[in-house]
Design a protein around this motif. Structure first.
Motif, mmCIF file in Angstrom:
data_model
loop_
_atom_site.group_PDB
_atom_site.id
_atom_site.type_symbol
_atom_site.label_atom_id
_atom_site.label_comp_id
_atom_site.label_asym_id
_atom_site.label_seq_id
_atom_site.Cartn_x
_atom_site.Cartn_y
_atom_site.Cartn_z
ATOM 1 N N ALA A 1 -73.101 88.989 51.359
ATOM 2 C CA ALA A 1 -72.020 88.940 52.356
ATOM 3 C C ALA A 1 -72.194 89.953 53.483
ATOM 4 O O ALA A 1 -71.413 89.948 54.430
ATOM 5 C CB ALA A 1 -70.679 89.189 51.664
ATOM 6 N N ARG A 2 -73.213 90.801 53.431
ATOM 7 C CA ARG A 2 -73.331 91.876 54.411
ATOM 8 C C ARG A 2 -73.661 91.345 55.802
ATOM 9 O O ARG A 2 -74.573 90.535 55.971
ATOM 10 C CB ARG A 2 -74.415 92.869 53.969
ATOM 11 N N TYR A 3 -72.884 91.799 56.773
ATOM 12 C CA TYR A 3 -73.095 91.547 58.201
ATOM 13 C C TYR A 3 -72.996 90.076 58.591
ATOM 14 O O TYR A 3 -73.470 89.692 59.667
ATOM 15 C CB TYR A 3 -74.461 92.102 58.643
ATOM 16 N N THR A 4 -72.371 89.246 57.764
ATOM 17 C CA THR A 4 -72.247 87.840 58.149
ATOM 18 C C THR A 4 -71.360 87.670 59.377
ATOM 19 O O THR A 4 -71.537 86.710 60.135
ATOM 20 C CB THR A 4 -71.657 87.016 56.995
ATOM 21 N N SER A 5 -70.425 88.582 59.588
ATOM 22 C CA SER A 5 -69.532 88.458 60.746
ATOM 23 C C SER A 5 -70.047 89.217 61.959
ATOM 24 O O SER A 5 -69.437 89.158 63.023
ATOM 25 C CB SER A 5 -68.133 88.963 60.386
ATOM 26 N N GLN A 6 -71.171 89.944 61.821
ATOM 27 C CA GLN A 6 -71.711 90.730 62.929
ATOM 28 C C GLN A 6 -73.072 90.220 63.408
ATOM 29 O O GLN A 6 -73.566 90.664 64.442
ATOM 30 C CB GLN A 6 -71.839 92.201 62.518
#
Length: 385
Positions: A323-328
């Protein structure tokens, strides 16, 4: 896979009185058995049955098979408690919750669920009735109701015990069903699902399941909860428990609806479902004080469980990805920076200019990671030279 089906009983006043007497007797026997198991540190079901069987029958008026079910109920409760302690669910050795749980026997209140096997309870599906043992004798012709899907599952797949339960003024039977799982199909593609607080779920197809109504509902319950807590009466405590159950049922209903829609789309289009791995998220993020209550009550794990079991029933593959940095991260150029997300709702890549709804972009990243992970999982193993 195992599922539980809950149906509502429709007893007459005389039948309801007999059921209430039976449930009180069974739980009083369970309370006694639990105290014996705790004081003598007995963990074996056979050993505990030798100690308590005769006393349960003579003192509490139970027949042979219900007495055996009471012993098994107590042993299962202690097994679950010890498993939770070993898994760390109650904290470390000196934590308050663990010390409290280990310092006294497990308690059973008068309305705790009581399991009945097929010798104590029989179903008449065509007539829509059950026959059940009670301390006043065998009761026949107790009607039950449920949804059409529940009754079809019950008729086709019921196995093992059924639990008698009294809750919120009604009588219920909870039956265990063994439902066969279809074979998981090979996905043609993936649907990425981004979970959040404002938007409970957003898919890579741009389907958005908003959580604002659920947030308003929970804030309203929170205000009522504060009012009841200020009264500090027994009646207020009972109403607090009932309100908490109602709020939990509403959140579960919302999650069921979202999961059903996502799985239906995946099954119809022959795609798998990709979810973010969010375990331990509370330890990875820093929250302001006003955000902690929202995060603690955020039902993202329940949504994951609902999607997973519904997908298993439909033969849809489910994959958890990082889930890391999926929105960035920009899904086009892979540029990753916090400034790519200037606001909560918008995404704008500082390198290539790609812009769009932030939750949709995150869901697309989840989908792309699932594609890469699935290729690696299914890659042929090279032969040794």
């Amino acid at each position: 896979m195992k599922l539980v089906v809950q149906v509502k009983l429709l007893p007459t006043p005389a039948q309801a009185a007999a059921l209430a007497t039976t449930l009180r007797a069974c739980n009083a026997a369970a309370q006694y058995t639990s105290r014996v198991a705790f004081e003598r540190n007995v963990k074996s079901r056979n050993e505990l049955q030798k100690l308590c069987y005769r006393e349960i029958k003579d003192r509490f008026g139970l027949s042979a098979q219900p007495a055996v079910r009471v012993v098994k109920k107590v042993v299962d409760a202690y097994t679950a408690l010890h498993a939770g302690i070993r898994a760390g669910y109650l904290g470390g050795e000196r934590s308050r919750r663990r010390v409290k749980a280990e310092s006294k026997p497990i308690a059973f209140n008068t309305s705790s669920a009581q399991p009945f096997d097929d010798r104590c309870l029989s179903w008449r599906y065509d007539a829509g009735t059950v026959s059940i043992w009670t301390t006043a004798g065998r009761l026949k012709g107790i009607g039950f109701v449920g949804s059409a899907d529940q009754l079809a599952t019950l008729r086709a797949h019921r196995r093992g015990e059924s639990d008698l339960l009294f809750r919120d003024g009604g009588w219920f039977l909870i039956a265990t069903c063994e439902v066969p799982e279809p074979e998981v199909f090979e996905p043609a593609d993936w649907i990425g699902v981004d979970r959040g607080i404002t938007n409970l779920a957003t898919t890579s197809d741009a389907d958005n399941f908003q959580g604002r109504r659920l947030q308003r509902y929970r804030r309203w319950h929170g205000r009522k909860r504060v009012e009841l807590q200020a009264k500090r009466t027994k009646s207020a405590k009972r109403r607090l428990k009932a309100r908490a159950r109602k709020e939990a049922r509403h959140a579960a209903c919302v999650n069921h609806s979202i999961a059903k829609d996502i799985v239906a789309v995946a099954q119809r289009t022959g795609r798998g479902i990709a979810l973010e791995e969010l375990r331990g998220i509370r330890d990875r993020v820093r929250l302001n004080r006003h955000q902690r209550a929202i995060m603690s009550s955020w039902p993202f794990h329940q949504l994951e469980r609902h999607i997973t079991y519904k997908a298993r029933r439909a033969g849809v593959p489910v994959l958890l990805v990082d889930a890391r940095y999926t929105s960035q991260m920009c899904p086009r150029c892979k540029h990753t920076t916090r400034s790519n997300r200037p606001t909560r709702d918008t995404f704008s890549c500082r390198l290539c200019g790609l812009a769009g709804p932030a939750d949709v972009v995150a869901a697309v990243n989840v989908r792309d990671r699932a594609r890469r992970a699935w290729v690696l999982v299914n890659a042929p193993v090279p032969m040794a030279a």
